[in-house]
Scaffold this motif. Sequence first.
Motif, PDB file in Angstrom:
ATOM      1  N   ALA A   1      27.926  77.126 -41.419  1.00 10.11           N
ATOM      2  CA  ALA A   1      26.672  76.376 -41.561  1.00 10.11           C
ATOM      3  C   ALA A   1      26.552  75.316 -40.473  1.00 10.11           C
ATOM      4  O   ALA A   1      25.447  74.984 -40.036  1.00 10.11           O
ATOM      5  CB  ALA A   1      26.593  75.725 -42.937  1.00 10.11           C
ATOM      6  N   GLY A   2      27.686  74.816 -40.015  1.00 13.39           N
ATOM      7  CA  GLY A   2      27.686  73.794 -38.978  1.00 13.39           C
ATOM      8  C   GLY A   2      27.267  74.317 -37.620  1.00 13.39           C
ATOM      9  O   GLY A   2      27.138  73.551 -36.660  1.00 13.39           O
ATOM     10  N   ASP A   3      27.020  75.630 -37.519  1.00 15.51           N
ATOM     11  CA  ASP A   3      26.527  76.221 -36.269  1.00 15.51           C
ATOM     12  C   ASP A   3      25.109  76.770 -36.421  1.00 15.51           C
ATOM     13  O   ASP A   3      24.663  77.584 -35.617  1.00 15.51           O
ATOM     14  CB  ASP A   3      27.470  77.343 -35.806  1.00 15.51           C
ATOM     15  CG  ASP A   3      28.851  76.801 -35.468  1.00 15.51           C
ATOM     16  OD1 ASP A   3      28.937  75.644 -34.987  1.00 15.51           O
ATOM     17  OD2 ASP A   3      29.849  77.519 -35.693  1.00 15.51           O
ATOM     18  N   VAL A   4      24.400  76.323 -37.472  1.00 14.77           N
ATOM     19  CA  VAL A   4      23.043  76.810 -37.723  1.00 14.77           C
ATOM     20  C   VAL A   4      22.033  75.667 -37.559  1.00 14.77           C
ATOM     21  O   VAL A   4      22.017  74.709 -38.337  1.00 14.77           O
ATOM     22  CB  VAL A   4      22.908  77.400 -39.145  1.00 14.77           C
ATOM     23  CG1 VAL A   4      21.469  77.873 -39.393  1.00 14.77           C
ATOM     24  CG2 VAL A   4      23.893  78.564 -39.332  1.00 14.77           C
ATOM     25  N   VAL A   5      21.199  75.786 -36.534  1.00 18.05           N
ATOM     26  CA  VAL A   5      20.117  74.821 -36.317  1.00 18.05           C
ATOM     27  C   VAL A   5      18.968  75.158 -37.264  1.00 18.05           C
ATOM     28  O   VAL A   5      18.688  76.335 -37.531  1.00 18.05           O
ATOM     29  CB  VAL A   5      19.648  74.855 -34.846  1.00 18.05           C
ATOM     30  CG1 VAL A   5      18.279  74.168 -34.675  1.00 18.05           C
ATOM     31  CG2 VAL A   5      20.691  74.200 -33.945  1.00 18.05           C
TER      32      VAL A   5
END
Lengths: 382, 382
Positions: free
Chosen positions: A101-105
């Motif tokens: 999730a930390g790589d989803v803008v």
Amino acid sequence: MSVTAAQGFRAAGVTAGLKSSGTPDMALVVNDGPQHAAAAVFTSNRVEAAPVTWSRQVVADGRVDAVVLNSGGANACTGPQGFLDTHRTAEQVAEALDISAGDVVVCSTGLIGELLPMDRITAGVTALAAGLGPNGDAAAQAIMTTDTRPKQAVTSRDGWTIGGMAKGAGMLAPALATMLVVLTTDADLPADELGSALRKATALTFDRIDSDGCQSTNDTVLLMASGASGARPSLEAFTAALTEVCADLARQLIADAEGAHHDIAIRVVGAASEADALEVGRSIARNNLFKCAIFGNDPNWGRVLAAVGTTTADFDPRALDVAINGVQVCRAGGVGADRAGVDLRPREVSVEVDLHAGPAEATIWTNDLTHDYVHENSAYST
Amino acid sequence: MSVTAAQGFRAAGVTAGLKSSGTPDMALVVNDGPQHAAAAVFTSNRVEAAPVTWSRQVVADGRVDAVVLNSGGANACTGPQGFLDTHRTAEQVAEALDISAGDVVVCSTGLIGELLPMDRITAGVTALAAGLGPNGDAAAQAIMTTDTRPKQAVTSRDGWTIGGMAKGAGMLAPALATMLVVLTTDADLPADELGSALRKATALTFDRIDSDGCQSTNDTVLLMASGASGARPSLEAFTAALTEVCADLARQLIADAEGAHHDIAIRVVGAASEADALEVGRSIARNNLFKCAIFGNDPNWGRVLAAVGTTTADFDPRALDVAINGVQVCRAGGVGADRAGVDLRPREVSVEVDLHAGPAEATIWTNDLTHDYVHENSAYST
């Protein structure tokens, strides 16, 4: 094509039911790698939407695997619940794609001050993940708000490509506008070089369109690089190509701005500095009386001078020249050629102001102020 | 009454044929003394009209015997010839009244970039001098441009009076608007005290109306004192009364602004400084999207927050409160009371923003952005 023109990207667009119009309203763009470098620029509005707050953190480490976008709601001024909703959306995308999730803008656009209907967002994410493919058109459609047409651009060089999609329409102002822009490339460049190229490209393009002087809470320009072409262009060559794509999209935004009848290029020359040229250009671009005059096909150059006179730029009022569509209606601060000679019927209008104070210049693009603008913006949320 | 309400003043208004409409277009106000003290404030636009350049010099020595005003032409951006025309007009008034041209203020309003028809001005001055009398109504009529009604105000204290007339309509913005204002008093005060009172009064009134954010080349607020009452009020009492008259005229200007359907008072409270409160108020007053929303009777508070977010004022976005017509639609930067509860049908609209950053406050008055505004200003010179 567009965001999927470069190798390594898939996209989707679906109708999640966020808009009463029933048109597509959610989009997803995924970077399949092998690289996942990214950079972004965001609104400088201090009242920023939840997805902007979230996405700043996502991009901070230079890696982005996917971006999910929705129209039909800005998720701005929605407090802690709004931020939780953005976070949950990113987690749902991450689960569906087996990424972090930390790589989803996350990008949102629409009315400020309303919570998103999360059940519809959730169903939309599922449909998006199932619909990912090599065509970016549906994604470009789904991010539209009052846009009348999707905006896409692509350019290719020696073995590498940059593509992009954008939505705009209202709240177009420097740094930035109500714009969501997703740019993709298969060039192999590290995040810091992407960031450098993106800042240079946006400063000359998106930062210089000023449709109505209003700055949004949600603006995001995201650049993702897959490295899938294997090509490693020089930073200079990449910045030039990126600027070309951004300029193309910026012009498309102005050409489709809410209710506009004229696209106006305000070129300020003879300035003591580029900052002076930009200040003067923006002052004219934001002058409602000037913008109304252009709507009325009226080359009212006095309103141009009145706008110039409110700036702090270096100039002598007795030296100012103004040409409208090539006719020098104001010479040395006074009456020039007959204003009746100016033909303002074409959509494209050029205003050139010479400050006679130095060698610098800059161009700002704006629109006229029309009945349609007033209508669209007095009816937007009702 | 109005400019002739105070003892020692005569006025006239005539039709000189400057306007195609054939309505009155020249006015004259004469101070018969015994004192001739005066002060004025002018536009801060660096592109200033010839009459402003002239009148600054006239007022510099603190003495003014008469002011001649014309609508139907701004005499701005008219080069050396424009200045000669202003000078000649002052000389003609001086000859007719047997006073010095150096004591004659000249004010012009109308289209920028056209020379005045001096034969008509000359005939107009003759007619004005012949028509001087104790009624100021014709003068207040003659200075109107797109105003729909004359604007006058009078207040009296213990034995002394202040009266005034104003024209406004478009280009209303701080420091100042397209406004010509003539204020007269029979109080006996020296020019430096008149100047002090005038700067304080305008800072709280004319400087705080911002109809369309556009600043004119011709703004002039002139105050003349005849001393005819023999009364010498304290500077404090005089400033208070003058502020009252200016506030009355300022509200009349907003109420008759071009094409406006709503008069909007934007009160910013909880500011760290008065400057912060003013910056926030003006940012909202100049936000076209907010102004269109009010025209559409739409309490779109998100656009208020988006405007606040572009300022440098001290505030935490998570602490902002917004009330529209008494309904607190935004609380702590997020959704507050149901916006459906806001009744925007009355002409008067109040917007209160609480920055929760300090004890300072300020109010800016503005208008909505309407079809009629666009229409009037796209057709003004054609």
